[in-house]
Each structure stands twice: as C-alpha cells, then as structure tokens.
Write an enzyme that holds these catalytic residues in place. Structure first.
Site, PDB file in Angstrom:
ATOM      1  N   GLU A  50       0.873  -1.169   0.000  1.00 21.31           N
ATOM      2  CA  GLU A  50       0.000   0.000   0.000  1.00 21.31           C
ATOM      3  C   GLU A  50       0.912   1.221   0.000  1.00 21.31           C
ATOM      4  OE1 GLU A  50      -3.104  -0.120   3.031  1.00 21.31           O
ATOM      5  OE2 GLU A  50      -3.256   2.068   2.918  1.00 21.31           O
ATOM      6  N   ASP A  61      -5.187  10.622   9.746  1.00 20.18           N
ATOM      7  CA  ASP A  61      -3.895  10.060  10.129  1.00 20.18           C
ATOM      8  C   ASP A  61      -3.342  10.635  11.421  1.00 20.18           C
ATOM      9  OD1 ASP A  61      -3.105   8.115   8.048  1.00 20.18           O
ATOM     10  OD2 ASP A  61      -3.417   9.834   6.721  1.00 20.18           O
TER      11      ASP A  61
END
Ligand code: PLP
Lengths: 272, 405
Positions: A50, A61
């Site tokens: 990924e 995040d």
C-alpha cells in the site's frame, strides 16, 4: 507481470495464508528510499503493497503518517513521482499495489485522468479514507470500466446495516479499520475489537483486511485470526523516524519477517 | 435559487456539500442529522434556545444607524450589532444551539476548533453554562495573535490545545479537532464554528445563525419601512454571512454581498478568498470552493484576521455564488485596518478585524464608491451590515500592523 489484488487474494486463500500488506508513504524519507523499503518488504514476505499519496491535510492520520506526508510534500513530491515510483516497484517485484490517498488530489487531477494514470503505472487498487461509498458514484463507474480495484472502509462505529453497502461498493477488498481513531501504532486494542471483526467477517464474504494500529507480530496475529490480511504502516514510519536509513530499512525488513512468521503460524481455516 | 429545501437529503446545496468523511464518523453524522431534525421541530427545544438567546446572549441585537460612518461612505449604514452579544460575536448563537443538541444526545464532552478565538470562547462559555467538558483546538499562531481570547477560554475551564502542524492556523486546528472526534466519537460532540464541514453542519449552523437575519429584516421593515438595498457581511467559513442573508434570499431586490479576506491582494497568492480565487474541491467533509494548487494540495491561506484565515468556505455560499444570488468580493488586510480605525473613530465602536472586512467594502466597493457623497437630496443606498464581532481581541494585531506602516 503484476497480478491484480483480487487475484492475489484468491491465490492466498488457496494456499491458506493471510495477506501481509505493508504501507509506505511515497517520498518518505525520500523517493529512492521508498522504493528500497518496498523492495525490502517484498523480499521479507509482503503480499501486497500500500503506497500513500501525501496530502496537505491528512485528517484520518496520526502523527507518524502526518509527518511522513508533510516531509514528502516539502521535498517537492508530485503525483507523477508517486506514479513512477509505483511503476518501478511493480516492474521489479510483480507485487500488486494499492494507492492510499485523500480525495482532493484525485479530484484536482480529474477522476478519469487519475484512474487512467494510476492504471498505466500498474496500480491495482485505490483506498480513499475521506470518501464513503455514498459520495463515490462517479469514481465507482470509472474504476469499474478501468478494472481498477476500489476498497472502502468499515469502522467499529459502522452500523451493521451499512456493511452490505460497503462490501458491494468494494471490488479488491474491504478495509476494516480496527479502531475508532486515526492511524498510528498501538500495542493494545479494546476487547470489543475482536467482536467487531467477527461481525464484519460474518457479513462480508469479499476479501477483508484489517488495519490501523497494528504494530507487531502479536497484534497482527490477533487481527489476522479474524480477517484475510493485515495492513501495517505507522510502525514502519516510526522506525524510519528513529533510525538512519540503512538501519531503518533493516528493521523494517525484520519487522515484516516477524509479522509474516506470526500470521503464518495461524492454522488455515480457523478464521470463522 | 436557494430556498427552504436546501440542502437536499444528501446534504447538497446544488452540487456542493455532502459528506466526505472517514467511515468512523458516518454514523455520528447520521445520528446528529436525525437528532437535529427532531429537535428543531420541537416546541420545547425551540423555546429553550430562544429563551437563552434573549436572556443569556441579549437578543435581539440592536440595529444601529451609524450616522457618521454613513456620511463617510455615502450610504445609510445600519449595523446589526452582533458585537453586543455575550462573548462579543455572533458565534454564541450557534454554540448555544449545538450545545443544547449535544445534551439531548447525552454527549458530555465538547470539542471545537477556533481561529480568532471567538468560537472557542463562545464554546467554552456554553460549556461552563451547562457543565460540559470542553477542549478547544487552536493553531499555535492564533494562540499567539489572539492571546486575550485564549486567557478567557482557559479561565472558563476549557482546555486549549495549540496545534503546531501546517500553518498553525484555523485549517490545522480543524484537522486536529476532526482527529479528536474520530478518536472519541462515541462520547464527544464536535461543535463546528462555521457553516462548513460535512452535512448536517452547514445546514444546522445556518439555522442557528438565521436569527441574525430574521431580526434584521424585521428591524429594517420597522425602521426604514422597507427592505435595505444591500446586506453586507464578511465571509470566513460563512456563518455570520449566511446567518444574516438567509432571511433575505427571497427578497430579490436586496443585493447581497459577501466580503472575503484579500490578504496582501488577490494577485499576491497570500489571501483567503476561496470564492473569488478558488475552485471546487474537498476539505473538512464537504465539496465547496477551496484554495488548492495543481496537485490538489491545499494552499496555506493568509489574512490579518484569524477568523477569516481559512482556505475553504461553506458549501451553501458556493451554491449562492454559482447561482449569482450573492456576489462575493474581497478587501485587503490594509483596507480592513483602515475600516477598523474608521469605525472606531467615527462611531466609538471597535469592530472585529473580521467584521472590518465588510466595513471596508463600504469604503472601497464599486457599488458605493461611485455615489456622489456630498450631493444633497440624492438618495443614498441603504445597507445593513453584519457587525459580527467586537475588536478588543484585535488590538495587539492592529497596533503591530500600525507600527509596521
Ligand atoms: C467576529 C467574527 N466575525 C466573523 C468570523 C468569520 O466566521 P464566519 O464566516 O463563519 O462568520 C469570525 C470567526 O472567527 C469572527 O470571530
């Protein structure tokens, strides 16, 4: 030749193995280094990679991936650099690659153009954390036509009624967020995480991976027991932030191996 | 044409709005939408809200005819005095509404982002009032430049978390508030401070702020016997603007002007004029005009006014821009400073730097500039201007800026 993510999951299923999916931010700590890290991870046992496309406002995040995104952007990373990185990694390893990125850079390029460029670079799937299926109509049509995989997310707070919608919209695999929270390495999880993963598993027959917070062999194994694969990201970035490049690479390789071993020690067929 | 049915079921104003959020918060937005729809139809909720607006905030806020400022700009200027609200800005209207909703939903922890500190202050205030835990995210740069508000927020028992990522201003504070929300979603209510964010926030914030325009329209009819020629407001995220404009959207003879922050000038690249210079994009949960580069990376905005220093804008304004119902203009930092001083000196009212942008437009805007200011007998245009807040918080910035001139 690179195979698709969907095909990779079929192969893994046949051999009774779980998918190990390391995450790296494109351009962190440098573009050349991301490539080396990816190759290291593949030799250490990664099944799918990924790759994160940096964004100025990564609001899903935690600190590790935030820092990696800001640093990459500060170094002048452009989307075309991410695509050529993917192209090189795919060419050298044949490992299927998913891109993870926020929606605005994709919109800014134009969805069609973005999907076309991604496809020709060898990208096999897309994960867009700020795009729920309800808002993804156009992208879903374009991705379907281009045979580009799409993975939508389920979260611990997702109502069970939505599982089907999310599964239906996802083509490559469904991404189960393990915790209500942002990305970032954790060592413990709420006990209800297990119940949640079980109920997602029961409802979703497509390949299912777990991610957010998985940091080592122990946490990976716990999650892998319930799903078809695990994504590990912030734990690697933490290593990069704390070590010189060569050391970081060695430790990333070692951590991938540790997780590989740990999830391979699960008996196949126990994930029900 | 904007109307009552905006937004649609998916939270869209025309093509703008929606819900571009991590999956974790989808359920919370659905829960909030349901709770709000029930609450807004209930007599009891409405009464509680309007009682507090009257007794706690001090509404209705006056509509004040600013004689000397009017003479200066050549228009009859009526100031809608949101600066006289408790805590000194319009922000409290929205905070009370959302806090009442939070309590109905059983949430005891409140978070908010703030730029100028006015929304942080209003949030901390309602949390003190209702005994709720309160955490305010504020860019580290804003913590410095709006220090007076930080002190008040902390004194009221709230925790201020300085945010050091990005430009350390409102955008980054909003990112951090969203991260907190994702993490504490089940216990926490996020009081968003402007008409931005994912559905239902833009609608809900508009509704809670609509009291400004409702009162102003009624006051205008009473005072002028007619509607004003213009309604003018500054636009950061757009809550005071939509709040005052909402009541006038159907009055097609009333011209509506939103004033954005032009910073060092539109061609400098250092501004916050999303509607004037931006393109549609996605940030903080909705599709709306936004400042971003060719790579889709959000551009760091600039404004001397912390409350306008934001790269996006509420989706309803994007829609109103495209339909042409509202026109959006901008003024520079300098022009805003001039207006700040002008209103202070000719009316004895120190306006917030945000509101000073709207005032400045009356001094420089082409709709007003061309009028012959001295010719007697000529009918001057009438303007209702949303004086969204008071300027005490801005004294340091203004003194600094004057020192530099
Ligand atoms: C006094 C005042 N006016 C205006 C604004 C801008 O926000 P909005 O556009 O949502 O009214 C702020 C924001 O902090 C403010 O404090």
């Amino acid at each position: 030749m690179t195979i698709s993510i969907a095909h990779k999951f079929k192969l893994l299923k046949t051999s009774g193995r779980k998918a190990l999916i390391p995450f790296f931010t494109a351009g962190y700590p440098s573009l050349a280094e991301t490539e080396k890290l990816a190759l290291t991870a593949v030799s250490a046992g990664a099944d799918v990679l990924e790759i994160g496309m940096p964004f100025s406002d990564p609001l899903a995040d935690g600190p590790a991936i935030q820092v990696s995104s800001f640093e990459a952007l500060k170094s002048g990373l452009k989307m075309k650099d991410t695509f050529s990185l993917v192209e090189r990694i795919a060419g050298k390893t044949g490992t299927p690659i998913a891109l993870m990125g926020y929606y605005n850079p994709i919109l800014a390029q134009g969805i069609s153009k973005f999907v076309r460029s991604a496809k020709s670079a060898g990208v096999s799937g897309l994960i867009i954390p700020d795009l729920p299926p309800e808002e993804a109509g156009e992208l879903r049509d374009i991705a379907r036509d281009a045979q580009m995989g799409l993975s939508f997310l389920v979260a611990p707070t997702t109502g069970e009624k939505r599982y089907a919608t999310i599964a239906k919209a996802s083509s490559a695999f469904v991404y189960a967020v393990t915790v209500a929270g942002v990305t970032g390495a954790r060592t413990t999880f709420a006990t209800r995480t297990d119940d949640y993963l079980r109920s997602v598993r029961k409802a979703i027959s497509k390949p299912l991976v777990a991610g957010f917070g998985i940091s080592d062999g122990v946490t990976a194994k716990k999650m892998a027991l319930r799903v078809d694969g695990v994504v590990v990201g912030s734990a690697f970035i933490d290593l990069m932030r704390k070590n010189t490049r060569a050391t970081a690479r060695a430790r990333v390789g070692a951590l991938v191996e540790e997780i590989r071993k740990s999830i391979d020690s699960l008996d196949s067929g126990r994930n029900s | 044409m904007a109307n009552k049915s905006q937004p649609d079921r998916d939270g869209r104003f025309g093509e703008y709005g929606g819900r571009f959020v991590p999956e974790t918060v989808v359920f919370a937005l659905e829960e909030l939408t349901r709770a709000y729809k029930v609450a807004r139809g209930e007599k009891e909720f409405k009464k509680r809200f309007s009682d507090l607006l009257r007794d706690y905030v001090g509404r209705p806020s006056p509509l004040y005819f600013a004689q000397r400022f009017s003479d200066k700009v050549g228009a009859d200027v009526y100031l809608k005095r949101e600066d006289l609200n408790h805590t000194g800005a319009h922000k409290i209207n929205n905070c009370l509404g959302q806090a009442l909703l939070a309590m109905r939903m059983g949430k005891k922890r409140i978070i908010a982002e703030t730029g100028a500190g006015q929304h942080g202050l209003a949030t901390a205030t309602v949390c003190a009032l209702f005994g709720l835990e309160c955490v305010i995210y504020m860019g580290a740069k804003d913590v410095q430049r709006q220090a007076p508000n930080v002190r008040k927020i902390e004194f009221l028992g709230a925790k201020v978390v300085p945010v050091t990522s990005g430009a350390q201003t409102l955008k980054d504070a909003t990112n951090e508030a969203m991260r907190d929300w994702v993490t504490n979603i089940e216990t926490t209510f996020y009081i968003i401070g402007s008409a931005v964010g994912p559905h239902p926030y833009p609608m809900m914030v508009r509704d809670f702020q609509s009291i400004i325009g409702k009162e102003a329209r009624r006051q205008a009819l009473g005072r002028l016997g007619t509607l004003p020629d213009y309604v003018v407001a500054c636009v950061g995220g757009g809550s005071n603007a939509i709040g005052i404009m909402n009541a006038f959207l159907r009055d097609t003879k009333v011209e509506l002007i939103g004033v954005e922050a032009g910073g060092y000038g539109l061609s400098s690249g250092m501004h916050s004029a999303s509607l004037t210079k931006g393109r549609p994009g996605v940030l903080h949960g909705s599709y709306s005009y936004l400042l971003f580069d060719n790579e889709g990376q959000v551009i760091l905005p600039h404004s001397i006014s912390a409350g306008l220093d934001y790269p996006g804008v509420g989706p309803e304004h994007s829609h109103l821009r495209d339909t042409g119902r509202v026109v959006y203009r901008s003024v520079t930092d300098k022009q805003a400073l001039t207006a700040f001083k002008a209103l202070s000196l000719c009316e004895g009212i120190i306006p917030a730097l945000e509101s000073s942008h709207a005032l400045a437009y009356l001094m420089v805007g082409k709709e007003f500039k061309s009028r012959d200011k001295n010719k007697a007998g000529k009918k001057r245009p009438s303007v209702i201007l949303c004086l969204s807040g008071r300027g005490d918080k801005d004294m340091d910035i203004v003194e600094d800026a004057q020192g530099k001139v």
